[in-house]
Scaffold this motif. Sequence first.
Motif, PDB file in Angstrom:
ATOM      1  N   UNK A   1     -13.552   0.451  -1.829  1.00 34.32           N
ATOM      2  CA  UNK A   1     -12.781  -0.774  -2.026  1.00 34.32           C
ATOM      3  C   UNK A   1     -11.333  -0.459  -2.378  1.00 34.32           C
ATOM      4  N   UNK A   2     -11.107   0.487  -3.268  1.00 36.56           N
ATOM      5  CA  UNK A   2      -9.742   0.871  -3.636  1.00 36.56           C
ATOM      6  C   UNK A   2      -8.957   1.372  -2.427  1.00 36.56           C
ATOM      7  N   UNK A   3      -9.592   2.221  -1.630  1.00 41.97           N
ATOM      8  CA  UNK A   3      -8.901   2.757  -0.448  1.00 41.97           C
ATOM      9  C   UNK A   3      -8.557   1.644   0.531  1.00 41.97           C
ATOM     10  N   UNK A   4      -9.471   0.719   0.741  1.00 33.86           N
ATOM     11  CA  UNK A   4      -9.235  -0.388   1.664  1.00 33.86           C
ATOM     12  C   UNK A   4      -8.119  -1.294   1.155  1.00 33.86           C
ATOM     13  N   UNK A   5      -8.091  -1.550  -0.140  1.00 37.83           N
ATOM     14  CA  UNK A   5      -7.026  -2.375  -0.714  1.00 37.83           C
ATOM     15  C   UNK A   5      -5.657  -1.719  -0.505  1.00 37.83           C
ATOM     16  N   UNK A   6      -5.584  -0.406  -0.724  1.00 41.04           N
ATOM     17  CA  UNK A   6      -4.301   0.292  -0.530  1.00 41.04           C
ATOM     18  C   UNK A   6      -3.874   0.253   0.931  1.00 41.04           C
ATOM     19  N   UNK A   7      -4.833   0.406   1.843  1.00 43.61           N
ATOM     20  CA  UNK A   7      -4.507   0.394   3.275  1.00 43.61           C
ATOM     21  C   UNK A   7      -4.021  -0.974   3.729  1.00 43.61           C
ATOM     22  N   UNK A   8      -4.639  -2.032   3.259  1.00 48.70           N
ATOM     23  CA  UNK A   8      -4.327  -3.386   3.722  1.00 48.70           C
ATOM     24  C   UNK A   8      -3.163  -4.027   2.969  1.00 48.70           C
ATOM     25  N   UNK A   9      -3.054  -3.755   1.649  1.00 47.36           N
ATOM     26  CA  UNK A   9      -2.112  -4.515   0.833  1.00 47.36           C
ATOM     27  C   UNK A   9      -1.137  -3.660   0.018  1.00 47.36           C
ATOM     28  N   UNK A  10      -1.245  -2.343   0.111  1.00 47.53           N
ATOM     29  CA  UNK A  10      -0.339  -1.492  -0.670  1.00 47.53           C
ATOM     30  C   UNK A  10      -0.743  -1.436  -2.133  1.00 47.53           C
ATOM     31  N   UNK A  11       0.229  -1.447  -3.019  1.00 45.15           N
ATOM     32  CA  UNK A  11      -0.034  -1.263  -4.451  1.00 45.15           C
ATOM     33  C   UNK A  11      -0.481  -2.529  -5.172  1.00 45.15           C
TER      34      UNK A  11
END
Length: 305
Positions: free
Chosen positions: A214-224
């Motif tokens: 989930x963390x990796x996907x959030x960074x890929x889609x929305x940045x920080x």
Amino acid sequence: MDNKQPTLESTLKSTDTEEFIDIYFYRPIGYRWALLFQKLGVTPNAVTIASIFLGIGAGICFYFDNIWISLLGIFLLVWANSYDSADGQLARMTKQFSALGRVLDGFAGNLWFASIYVGICLRLYPEWGGWIWVLACVTGYFHSKQAEMADYYRNVHLLFLKGKAGSELDNSAELTAKFKELTWSKNFGAKIVLFFYRNYTTDQENRSPRLQVLFRLLRERFGDVAPESFRNDFREKSLPLMKYTNILSFNTRSIALFVSILLGWPWLYFVFELTVLNILLVYMVTKHEKICKSFVLDIKSGKYN
């Protein structure tokens, strides 16, 4: 210069993650200690170190099969935990946060209970023999995992509730990069601290694989910064689990410890940790992983675009 005294509320992490006993007992006491320590110029780490001596004193008291010495041990452990509350509140008052503080805080709690385990084992050894040490070692291992994951999920919740500034969450990749930047010759102490803290963080991540996805996907889609709608939804689903993070921390286990000591059956505390608390640990991790899996599917479906 603004000399306005910080309020009790400003020293709390959040109402989401604070337990009833903490809010109405430990936090008010810790707040008074923190105000005093701030005036005296005492650092949060110094308060943590003081708590270590109090916690070890409690462990020594629990060796004796004497009601009055047992009550003294209970008093010392409650005092130690009020300092544990005070060091965090003082850090939030003075903005003195550090990896050393995080490591030291966890180390202090481990030393409290290590001394308590040793005290109980020495007390029961004449009756139990070497088996009590085996029971204590197994219990201590699971105790560390219970506290480790409770701390992790609490900080994950705070991350999405209050942002990076309101959470003490770190990740192993960033800690590894910092670790490699330091040299043993010039930064020996800091490198040792990061070594243990990185391993602690890595273990937390290894035990929560779907959260890491989930963390990796959030960074890929929305940045920080994750979308506000996601953060609100995550908080709503994570909030019911905060009661388990609190149970697996100090208050519930200390009550079980106090009862078992006062009953004269200290071994009962080990049984409580191995059964009740481990069942709650498995439930908490399993439930949190299911929540993360559902959010991964929602993000991939475009719900938060």
